[in-house]
Design a protein around this motif. Structure first.
Motif, PDB file in Angstrom:
ATOM      1  N   SER A 178       0.822  -1.214   0.000  1.00  6.66           N
ATOM      2  CA  SER A 178       0.000   0.000   0.000  1.00  6.66           C
ATOM      3  C   SER A 178       0.853   1.259   0.000  1.00  6.66           C
ATOM      4  CB  SER A 178      -0.931   0.008   1.218  1.00  6.66           C
ATOM      5  OG  SER A 178      -0.167  -0.156   2.396  1.00  6.66           O
ATOM      6  N   ASP A 228      -3.579  -6.603   5.829  1.00  2.00           N
ATOM      7  CA  ASP A 228      -4.001  -6.087   4.525  1.00  2.00           C
ATOM      8  C   ASP A 228      -3.192  -6.695   3.399  1.00  2.00           C
ATOM      9  OD1 ASP A 228      -5.835  -4.554   5.781  1.00  2.00           O
ATOM     10  OD2 ASP A 228      -4.749  -2.660   5.608  1.00  2.00           O
ATOM     11  N   SER A 245      -4.582  -8.867   0.346  1.00  2.00           N
ATOM     12  CA  SER A 245      -4.371  -8.382  -1.029  1.00  2.00           C
ATOM     13  C   SER A 245      -3.885  -9.503  -1.929  1.00  2.00           C
ATOM     14  CB  SER A 245      -3.350  -7.241  -1.048  1.00  2.00           C
ATOM     15  OG  SER A 245      -3.865  -6.104  -0.405  1.00  2.00           O
TER      16      SER A 245
END
Length: 275
Positions: A99, A133, A137
């Motif tokens: 990210s 996360d 992903s």
């Protein structure tokens, strides 16, 4: 703009909710067993916090995925040859999260994978433990989710939690389950039944049992030797089970749409990270 690869690639995320269930062992041995069948296999060590596949196989690498992101080299230069002709993309411990990549790095990552798209049949993504996360992903971007579960209450609970999250929040529907380190085939079946008892009751998901890997001292010995059990003890019970698993995986349908191409996996990965 370079023409994108037109070769469909099977992208499999190997995950498991909690640590200690043997995800990396499954990833590596499945990769080698598929390579024995003539498939061109790349393993992506996606445990960006605690890279461990190189340690598992006693392989040292000078470059990692981070060098690709920074534009210092391409993916082919980073890949390390492993047993059976598999290739490994090493992670570096403590790599920044997906990210946090900028748009140039995103484009570079997509290009890096599309460059090797015609030179690979299967990409196995060995995810980190947990439901961070980054893990989500990788799993959401893959076409197939192979969930590794052991016969421990915490493993079953964590696997269910991950399936629930992926299903309810992100619409993932199909999960393939492998029971690892079981004493008997019956124990593997019973373990799958325990998990489906909960998923059938609370979730709308398709669960498929793809088999069991027996608890085998040969696995422990091969880890100590920094080798894969399929390579070190090819006649062991575990190695035989990994080859049976590879045959099943090889029979999974290949993606027929453009979304099945490798660069679309990375494109999805990047979009998931940005979301």
């Amino acid at each position: 703009m370079k023409l994108m690869a037109r070769h469909p690639v099977q992208v499999i995320a190997v995950t498991g909710g909690k640590g200690g269930v043997g995800k990396s062992n499954v990833s590596v041995n499945l990769a080698i067993a598929l390579a024995e069948m003539g498939r061109r296999v790349v393993v992506l060590d996606a445990d960006l916090g605690l890279a461990n596949i190189d340690i598992l196989l006693g392989i040292s690498s000078n470059k990692t995925i981070e060098n690709v992101l920074s534009g210092e080299c391409d993916l082919r230069e980073v890949m390390v040859r492993g047993p059976g002709g598999i290739r490994i993309v090493p992670a570096s411990s403590g790599t920044q999260k997906l990210s946090q990549l900028n748009s140039m790095e995103h484009a570079g990552l997509i290009q890096a994978f599309s460059d090797i798209g015609d030179d690979i049949d299967v990409l196995i993504v060995d995810t980190a433990a947990g439901i961070s996360d980054t893990v989500l992903s990788f799993v959401r971007a893959a076409q197939e989710v192979l969930m590794v579960v052991t016969d421990e209450p915490t493993s079953i609970t964590d696997a269910y939690a991950q399936i629930k999250l992926l299903n309810r929040d992100y619409g993932l529907f199909r999960f393939r389950i492998v029971a690892n380190m079981v004493k008997t085939p019956q124990e593997g079946n019973a373990l799958f039944q325990k998990l489906t008892k909960v998923t059938d009751r609370f979730l709308e998901v398709a669960m498929q049992y793809v088999g069991a890997i027996p608890a085998d001292d040969a696995v422990k010995r091969s880890v100590q030797r920094q080798k894969a059990v399929v390579d070190a003890y090819p006649r062991s019970k575990a190695a035989t089970a990994f080859r049976a698993l590879a045959k099943k995986v090889d029979a999974w349908p290949l993606p027929s749409s453009p979304r099945g191409h490798l660069e679309f996996f990375v494109d999805r990965l990047v979009q998931e990270a940005e979301a």
